[in-house]
Motif scaffolding. Sequence first.
Motif, PDB file in Angstrom:
ATOM      1  N   CYS A   1       0.868  -1.194   0.000  1.00  0.00           N
ATOM      2  CA  CYS A   1       0.000   0.000   0.000  1.00  0.00           C
ATOM      3  C   CYS A   1       0.891   1.226   0.000  1.00  0.00           C
ATOM      4  N   ASP A   2       0.781   2.046  -1.028  1.00  0.00           N
ATOM      5  CA  ASP A   2       1.583   3.279  -0.995  1.00  0.00           C
ATOM      6  C   ASP A   2       0.740   4.538  -1.213  1.00  0.00           C
ATOM      7  N   GLY A   3      -0.537   4.415  -0.886  1.00  0.00           N
ATOM      8  CA  GLY A   3      -1.373   5.619  -0.963  1.00  0.00           C
ATOM      9  C   GLY A   3      -2.784   5.356  -0.473  1.00  0.00           C
ATOM     10  N   VAL A   4      -3.521   6.429  -0.244  1.00  0.00           N
ATOM     11  CA  VAL A   4      -4.949   6.316   0.119  1.00  0.00           C
ATOM     12  C   VAL A   4      -5.715   7.423  -0.598  1.00  0.00           C
ATOM     13  N   GLU A   5      -7.034   7.173  -0.745  1.00  0.00           N
ATOM     14  CA  GLU A   5      -7.904   8.259  -1.191  1.00  0.00           C
ATOM     15  C   GLU A   5      -8.748   8.688   0.002  1.00  0.00           C
ATOM     16  N   ALA A   6      -8.790   9.995   0.254  1.00  0.00           N
ATOM     17  CA  ALA A   6      -9.603  10.511   1.366  1.00  0.00           C
ATOM     18  C   ALA A   6     -11.043  10.685   0.878  1.00  0.00           C
ATOM     19  N   LEU A   7     -11.978  10.083   1.597  1.00  0.00           N
ATOM     20  CA  LEU A   7     -13.397  10.160   1.218  1.00  0.00           C
ATOM     21  C   LEU A   7     -14.194  10.692   2.398  1.00  0.00           C
ATOM     22  N   LEU A   8     -14.938  11.736   2.156  1.00  0.00           N
ATOM     23  CA  LEU A   8     -15.662  12.392   3.242  1.00  0.00           C
ATOM     24  C   LEU A   8     -16.892  11.581   3.629  1.00  0.00           C
ATOM     25  N   ARG A   9     -17.194  11.542   4.902  1.00  0.00           N
ATOM     26  CA  ARG A   9     -18.373  10.824   5.406  1.00  0.00           C
ATOM     27  C   ARG A   9     -19.169  11.743   6.309  1.00  0.00           C
ATOM     28  N   TRP A  10     -20.506  11.607   6.199  1.00  0.00           N
ATOM     29  CA  TRP A  10     -21.387  12.411   7.070  1.00  0.00           C
ATOM     30  C   TRP A  10     -22.350  11.456   7.760  1.00  0.00           C
ATOM     31  N   VAL A  11     -22.205  11.349   9.056  1.00  0.00           N
ATOM     32  CA  VAL A  11     -23.126  10.509   9.839  1.00  0.00           C
ATOM     33  C   VAL A  11     -24.011  11.459  10.647  1.00  0.00           C
ATOM     34  N   ARG A  12     -25.299  11.491  10.294  1.00  0.00           N
ATOM     35  CA  ARG A  12     -26.217  12.414  10.976  1.00  0.00           C
ATOM     36  C   ARG A  12     -26.787  11.735  12.222  1.00  0.00           C
ATOM     37  N   PRO A  13     -26.661  12.388  13.363  1.00  0.00           N
ATOM     38  CA  PRO A  13     -27.169  11.764  14.604  1.00  0.00           C
ATOM     39  C   PRO A  13     -28.657  11.458  14.468  1.00  0.00           C
ATOM     40  N   GLY A  14     -29.022  10.239  14.778  1.00  0.00           N
ATOM     41  CA  GLY A  14     -30.435   9.838  14.731  1.00  0.00           C
ATOM     42  C   GLY A  14     -30.917   9.500  13.341  1.00  0.00           C
ATOM     43  N   ILE A  15     -30.132   9.773  12.323  1.00  0.00           N
ATOM     44  CA  ILE A  15     -30.568   9.507  10.938  1.00  0.00           C
ATOM     45  C   ILE A  15     -29.672   8.458  10.282  1.00  0.00           C
ATOM     46  N   GLY A  16     -28.381   8.615  10.519  1.00  0.00           N
ATOM     47  CA  GLY A  16     -27.456   7.652   9.933  1.00  0.00           C
ATOM     48  C   GLY A  16     -26.578   8.287   8.876  1.00  0.00           C
ATOM     49  N   GLU A  17     -25.920   7.409   8.102  1.00  0.00           N
ATOM     50  CA  GLU A  17     -24.949   7.897   7.127  1.00  0.00           C
ATOM     51  C   GLU A  17     -25.648   8.461   5.885  1.00  0.00           C
ATOM     52  N   VAL A  18     -25.176   9.617   5.433  1.00  0.00           N
ATOM     53  CA  VAL A  18     -25.697  10.207   4.199  1.00  0.00           C
ATOM     54  C   VAL A  18     -24.730   9.847   3.078  1.00  0.00           C
ATOM     55  N   ARG A  19     -25.282   9.463   1.917  1.00  0.00           N
ATOM     56  CA  ARG A  19     -24.394   9.046   0.823  1.00  0.00           C
ATOM     57  C   ARG A  19     -23.529  10.224   0.371  1.00  0.00           C
ATOM     58  N   PRO A  20     -22.226   9.984   0.191  1.00  0.00           N
ATOM     59  CA  PRO A  20     -21.331  11.099  -0.161  1.00  0.00           C
ATOM     60  C   PRO A  20     -21.732  11.794  -1.459  1.00  0.00           C
ATOM     61  N   ASP A  21     -22.088  11.000  -2.495  1.00  0.00           N
ATOM     62  CA  ASP A  21     -22.421  11.678  -3.761  1.00  0.00           C
ATOM     63  C   ASP A  21     -23.632  12.598  -3.586  1.00  0.00           C
ATOM     64  N   GLU A  22     -24.542  12.243  -2.644  1.00  0.00           N
ATOM     65  CA  GLU A  22     -25.724  13.093  -2.401  1.00  0.00           C
ATOM     66  C   GLU A  22     -25.347  14.406  -1.738  1.00  0.00           C
ATOM     67  N   PHE A  23     -24.592  14.309  -0.613  1.00  0.00           N
ATOM     68  CA  PHE A  23     -24.323  15.572   0.098  1.00  0.00           C
ATOM     69  C   PHE A  23     -23.268  16.400  -0.627  1.00  0.00           C
ATOM     70  N   ILE A  24     -22.390  15.724  -1.395  1.00  0.00           N
ATOM     71  CA  ILE A  24     -21.407  16.504  -2.174  1.00  0.00           C
ATOM     72  C   ILE A  24     -22.148  17.304  -3.248  1.00  0.00           C
ATOM     73  N   GLN A  25     -23.112  16.649  -3.893  1.00  0.00           N
ATOM     74  CA  GLN A  25     -23.888  17.358  -4.930  1.00  0.00           C
ATOM     75  C   GLN A  25     -24.670  18.524  -4.309  1.00  0.00           C
ATOM     76  N   ALA A  26     -25.286  18.269  -3.135  1.00  0.00           N
ATOM     77  CA  ALA A  26     -26.036  19.336  -2.447  1.00  0.00           C
ATOM     78  C   ALA A  26     -25.100  20.486  -2.097  1.00  0.00           C
ATOM     79  N   ALA A  27     -23.911  20.151  -1.618  1.00  0.00           N
ATOM     80  CA  ALA A  27     -22.953  21.203  -1.238  1.00  0.00           C
ATOM     81  C   ALA A  27     -22.538  22.015  -2.462  1.00  0.00           C
ATOM     82  N   GLU A  28     -22.404  21.325  -3.600  1.00  0.00           N
ATOM     83  CA  GLU A  28     -22.043  22.057  -4.836  1.00  0.00           C
ATOM     84  C   GLU A  28     -23.179  22.983  -5.231  1.00  0.00           C
TER      85      GLU A  28
END
Length: 552
Positions: A314-341
């Motif tokens: 292993c000589d590298g990693v990709e950083a991937l953002l995660r959003w875990v909403r309390p009481g709701i759970g994990e939000v899909r990255p492509d969804e919240f990234i698109q919303a943020a854009e």
Amino acid sequence: MPEVSPDVAQDMTSDVPASVRAACARASRVLALIVVAALPLLLCVALGRYEAQRIARREANLASTFIVGQIVSIVETAQGAAYVFTTRAAQPCDELSADLTLKAATVPYVRTLNIAYNGMIECSSALGQRSVSVNALIDGHLPSVQGEWLMLVNNTSMVRNRPSLLVGVPGEQGRFVVVAVDVQYLLDLLHGAAPLSVFRQAELNVGEGAVLREAQALVHVRDAPLLADVKKQMSGATIELRIYGLPERIRETWGGLLVRYMPWAVALSALLVWLVRRLQKSGQSRRDQLLRAMRAREFHVEYQPLYGVAEGRCDGVEALLRWVRPGIGEVRPDEFIQAAEEEHVIVPLTQHLLKLIVRDVATWDVAPGFHLSVNFAPEHLSGDALVSDVRALCAAVKPRGVRIVLEVTERTLVRNTEQARHNLEALRGEGVQIAIDDFGTGFCSLSYLEKFPFDILKIDRGFVLTIEPEGHRSVVLDCIVDLAHSLGAKLVAEGVETQTHLDYLCARGVTWIQGFVYAKPMPSEAFVRWYRANGARMSPGTSGTPVTAGTP
Ligand code: C2E
Ligand code: CA
Ligand code: CA
């Protein structure tokens, strides 16, 4: 790496202070609510008034058309009686008088039948042979016509203060047969069809004579709307009936309509307010939710290891953002990234991500030259903040021996030619590597490959999935590999899940393998443990059970 608070980050997207923008946004939201609330009510009021006037006009038109039709019929009856005597008009009165009297008594509407000649009444059904001046009969107005004529007069010589409708038809030797129609018939008509309880005034004009008003007392019609003005040409004269409305009656109709329809308008207005409020909330809350989540530290980063084929580790990693909403759970990255854009908070969000990465990397102990890939969105790439943000990140991770790879998608490059290229060239000159993410999915011409500086092509998972177990060639995938080789670029294959994929890609000289076959994305602490245990020696597929996210 400078601290980027979400509030400050929010300000970075505009020159206008956040408080002013928030106040403007609030004011425009309130204004929109007032407008949608008022619109149905105002429409109801305006349409109600229009409808009340329309109803009044329709009633008046129906009444006047009926009245004028009846007057025409009365005139025709009178003319019928007069025409009986046109050929006998020159006969001596004693031969005519009895017939005139009989006719006047038997024909409806007729009060008297008269023979006029030379300004005098020669013979009359009422007076016999007594000569009376015609002017006395017709109230001083003799129509200057040769043919048939009609005229309303206020008095006749025989009946004072009682208007009459005179109907004249030409007779023999310059004489006229003149029929006096009692105006009571016309008044009854006006009373019956256009009563004063419904209309302010009905005015009848026949020819150039007097005006017959339903309300004989002069009524002021200045403030009353003219609802109908019906005209009919007959016997060289115009029969004209004007009907004026009662403003209070129109208001009454209007009030009735409002009582009937206002509850619906209020309901519609409430519905619209509710809908707009919902829309406002959803638009507002997406942005607010993202900013609030940053403040509440609901985001974390997961790192997906990349297997370097040449080094066998292993000589590298990709950083991937995660959003875990309390009481709701994990939000899909492509969804919240698109919303943020869409909500223009992607720059502050990425700056927040960089801050998290810096905090995580501080705990790592990786081999020198270890790659850390970070995804950048189009808005950031073409903005002024990119270079300083990436420089700060590089400086912060350099002590841990980590090198930054900047991942940008094809659509980013196509959209932001000049500024993006300028930024990328500057960063590349400082040792940052550029990777083109999701290569082959951007539906664009390959000409940008010549324009933009880049080091790595990331083959999209879609192409990796075309690899078949039987070992057939995947033509497009092979083309991409050849293209990267001839451009001197290194290759990452994304979404590699099976041994077949892996063998195929390694055989074609792909530089890195990224996929579940090797490791899933995992939080920083899990990655640190995984790297310590497997990073230096584990090959894809050897462990049998790749490390999964959230299972340190
Ligand atoms: P991406 O940049 O192409 O990231 C790779 C995605 O492929 C990740 O999904 C990863 O979990 C997934 N993946 C990796 N290996 C496999 C595999 O073997 N099989 C399958 N099925 N999937 C695999 P993830 O984390 O859900 O991210 C989705 C997308 O969201 C990313 O695609 C990227 O476009 C966006 N994204 C995620 N994090 C960030 C971020 O920090 N910044 C920006 N701008 N975008 C991000
Ligand atoms: Ca990526
Ligand atoms: Ca990708």
